[in-house]
Design a protein around this motif. Structure first.
Motif, mmCIF file in Angstrom:
data_model
loop_
_atom_site.group_PDB
_atom_site.id
_atom_site.type_symbol
_atom_site.label_atom_id
_atom_site.label_comp_id
_atom_site.label_asym_id
_atom_site.label_seq_id
_atom_site.Cartn_x
_atom_site.Cartn_y
_atom_site.Cartn_z
ATOM 1 N N ASN A 140 0.804 -1.218 0.000
ATOM 2 C CA ASN A 140 0.000 0.000 0.000
ATOM 3 C C ASN A 140 0.838 1.268 0.000
ATOM 4 O O ASN A 140 0.290 2.381 0.003
ATOM 5 C CB ASN A 140 -0.958 0.001 1.194
ATOM 6 C CG ASN A 140 -2.191 -0.830 0.932
ATOM 7 O OD1 ASN A 140 -2.573 -1.028 -0.217
ATOM 8 N ND2 ASN A 140 -2.815 -1.327 1.983
ATOM 9 N N VAL A 141 2.176 1.115 0.015
ATOM 10 C CA VAL A 141 3.056 2.257 -0.223
ATOM 11 C C VAL A 141 3.265 2.329 -1.738
ATOM 12 O O VAL A 141 3.556 1.311 -2.370
ATOM 13 C CB VAL A 141 4.411 2.085 0.485
ATOM 14 C CG1 VAL A 141 5.355 3.235 0.129
ATOM 15 C CG2 VAL A 141 4.215 2.023 1.994
ATOM 16 N N PRO A 142 3.104 3.497 -2.352
ATOM 17 C CA PRO A 142 3.273 3.592 -3.809
ATOM 18 C C PRO A 142 4.660 3.131 -4.250
ATOM 19 O O PRO A 142 5.643 3.324 -3.528
ATOM 20 C CB PRO A 142 3.073 5.085 -4.102
ATOM 21 C CG PRO A 142 2.235 5.575 -2.968
ATOM 22 C CD PRO A 142 2.676 4.790 -1.772
ATOM 23 N N PRO A 143 4.762 2.524 -5.425
ATOM 24 C CA PRO A 143 6.063 2.079 -5.937
ATOM 25 C C PRO A 143 6.889 3.258 -6.437
ATOM 26 O O PRO A 143 6.366 4.378 -6.575
ATOM 27 C CB PRO A 143 5.681 1.148 -7.094
ATOM 28 C CG PRO A 143 4.370 1.700 -7.574
ATOM 29 C CD PRO A 143 3.660 2.183 -6.339
ATOM 30 N N PRO A 144 8.174 3.031 -6.729
ATOM 31 C CA PRO A 144 8.995 4.114 -7.289
ATOM 32 C C PRO A 144 8.415 4.618 -8.608
ATOM 33 O O PRO A 144 7.712 3.896 -9.319
ATOM 34 C CB PRO A 144 10.358 3.449 -7.512
ATOM 35 C CG PRO A 144 10.369 2.285 -6.574
ATOM 36 C CD PRO A 144 8.950 1.806 -6.504
ATOM 37 N N SER A 145 8.722 5.859 -8.928
ATOM 38 C CA SER A 145 8.287 6.409 -10.205
ATOM 39 C C SER A 145 9.052 5.725 -11.336
ATOM 40 O O SER A 145 10.131 5.160 -11.119
ATOM 41 C CB SER A 145 8.534 7.919 -10.234
ATOM 42 O OG SER A 145 9.926 8.184 -10.090
ATOM 43 N N PRO A 146 8.515 5.745 -12.550
ATOM 44 C CA PRO A 146 9.213 5.117 -13.673
ATOM 45 C C PRO A 146 10.561 5.776 -13.931
ATOM 46 O O PRO A 146 10.724 6.987 -13.757
ATOM 47 C CB PRO A 146 8.252 5.335 -14.853
ATOM 48 C CG PRO A 146 6.920 5.596 -14.232
ATOM 49 C CD PRO A 146 7.209 6.299 -12.951
ATOM 50 N N GLY A 147 11.516 4.975 -14.353
ATOM 51 C CA GLY A 147 12.838 5.517 -14.663
ATOM 52 C C GLY A 147 13.708 4.472 -15.331
ATOM 53 O O GLY A 147 13.646 3.297 -14.989
ATOM 54 N N SER A 148 14.505 4.895 -16.294
ATOM 55 C CA SER A 148 15.418 3.977 -16.967
ATOM 56 C C SER A 148 16.527 3.566 -16.016
ATOM 57 O O SER A 148 16.795 4.232 -15.004
ATOM 58 C CB SER A 148 16.013 4.637 -18.205
ATOM 59 O OG SER A 148 16.842 5.723 -17.825
ATOM 60 N N GLU A 149 17.205 2.472 -16.353
ATOM 61 C CA GLU A 149 18.315 2.014 -15.517
ATOM 62 C C GLU A 149 19.420 3.060 -15.468
ATOM 63 O O GLU A 149 20.054 3.272 -14.426
ATOM 64 C CB GLU A 149 18.863 0.689 -16.044
ATOM 65 C CG GLU A 149 19.981 0.095 -15.193
ATOM 66 C CD GLU A 149 19.577 -0.166 -13.746
ATOM 67 O OE1 GLU A 149 20.455 -0.125 -12.871
ATOM 68 O OE2 GLU A 149 18.365 -0.403 -13.499
ATOM 69 N N ASP A 150 19.638 3.738 -16.580
ATOM 70 C CA ASP A 150 20.654 4.791 -16.600
ATOM 71 C C ASP A 150 20.281 5.913 -15.643
ATOM 72 O O ASP A 150 21.122 6.433 -14.904
ATOM 73 C CB ASP A 150 20.790 5.340 -18.025
ATOM 74 C CG ASP A 150 21.845 6.435 -18.120
ATOM 75 O OD1 ASP A 150 23.032 6.132 -17.875
ATOM 76 O OD2 ASP A 150 21.480 7.594 -18.426
ATOM 77 N N LYS A 151 18.988 6.280 -15.625
ATOM 78 C CA LYS A 151 18.507 7.328 -14.720
ATOM 79 C C LYS A 151 18.680 6.899 -13.265
ATOM 80 O O LYS A 151 19.149 7.673 -12.410
ATOM 81 C CB LYS A 151 17.028 7.586 -15.015
ATOM 82 C CG LYS A 151 16.358 8.613 -14.117
ATOM 83 C CD LYS A 151 16.647 10.006 -14.573
ATOM 84 C CE LYS A 151 15.774 11.011 -13.831
ATOM 85 N NZ LYS A 151 16.049 12.393 -14.250
#
Length: 323
Positions: free
Chosen positions: A64-75
């Protein structure tokens, strides 16, 4: 649909980090920070923390804790290495984390200690346990978030006891903004025009593991309260003239049955404890403590945590909380 959702957190223990207080500090004592042997009439009394006191940080997981925001592996790698740290960039990669109140405990020698839970989405669990650099990054992020949530300054000379957690992580209700959940998630809401500030599992500004961000002194905003017509709820109006949209992602508004806590890093800190005796009452209707009318406020029923709603009224420069 409300911009926030009330969710039950039952954190699953992950691992424990042992640190210590670098400086003495005083933090508000809450019902959840009391040990079982503490007198029942002490909520709200300050908790004096001596220099060197052990602090156990439980890293725990909850869906119920939001997941990380989207991001590339490089980011992600750039953020971990501290090459892409920009607090003003609301579109940057971040990991939400929900921090509990401090609570009393003892170390294995029977000496006083403190415990706090940092709860993450379990989607990062596998990587945290497999990659040493990522685990160090999560530990640093947790320590910074605890420092931001409290007045503590924690040592980076840490240990990892061979325990999943120090005591059982605390279950609690949390009001989480729907916008923090990804599109397609049942809790998601894409309407970002009206951002509610409630108890946040907030996107925390991420700093590199090798860098400790210092927290600037925050001001205590003025506030007023009025009961609703049916006297079933309380309307709090908190004056936040310097709040901007850039602050929202790092801000938290915690609502407990007898307490309201607003934290905007480096800007505002407000702690309204309905059980604190009004020993020093201002004579105006706008105040930073319970102030005029405090006795009446103390007599009110507990706040409606599950039904609490808050909104930031940009034009009026206030946060309105109904609980």
């Amino acid at each position: 649909m409300s911009s926030s959702i009330s969710l039950t957190l039952n954190p699953v223990p992950g691992f424990c980090v042992k640190s210590s207080a670098l400086q003495q500090a005083v933090v508000p004592r809450t019902a959840t920070s009391l040990s079982s042997s503490a007198p029942s009439d002490t909520p709200g009394a300050p908790l004096a923390i001596p220099k060197g006191l052990k602090v156990f940080v439980n890293i725990a997981w909850d869906t119920n804790v939001p997941p990380p925001s989207p991001g590339s592996e490089d980011k992600i790698q750039k953020v971990i290495r501290g090459q892409d740290h920009n607090e003003s960039n609301s579109d940057g990669w971040f990991i939400p984390v929900l921090v509990s109140d401090l609570r009393d405990d003892k170390d294995k020698a029977g000496k006083p200690a403190l415990v706090v839970d940092c709860v993450f989405n379990p989607s990062i669990k596998s990587r945290t346990l497999k990659e040493a650099d990522f685990k160090a990054f999560i530990i640093e992020l947790a320590l910074q978030r605890v420092e931001s949530h409290t007045s503590l300054e924690l040592s980076r000379q840490v240990g990892t006891p061979n325990i999943a957690s120090k005591g059982k992580p605390v279950s609690r209700q949390a009001l989480v903004p729907r916008i923090l959940f990804p599109p397609g998630h049942p809790h998601h809401k894409s309407d970002a025009k009206t951002t509610l500030i409630q108890e946040l599992a907030s996107p925390t500004a991420i700093a590199p593991a090798s860098k400790v961000e210092r927290i600037l002194k925050s001001a205590t905003p003025t506030w007023t309260w009025t009961p609703t017509k049916d006297h079933r709820k309380i309307r709090f109006i908190i004056n936040v003239p310097n709040l901007t949209r850039a602050h929202i992602s790092d801000s938290t508004l915690d609502v407990e049955p007898r307490r309201v806590m607003l934290h905007v890093p480096s800007l505002y800190d407000l702690d309204i404890d309905l059980d604190v005796a009004p020993d020093t009452e201002p004579t105006t209707a706008t105040y930073g403590r319970l102030g005029e009318g405090a006795t009446e406020l103390k007599r009110f029923r507990d706040l409606d945590v599950d039904g609490a709603k808050a909104e930031w009224r940009v034009a009026e420069k206030v946060i309105v909380l109904l609980a």
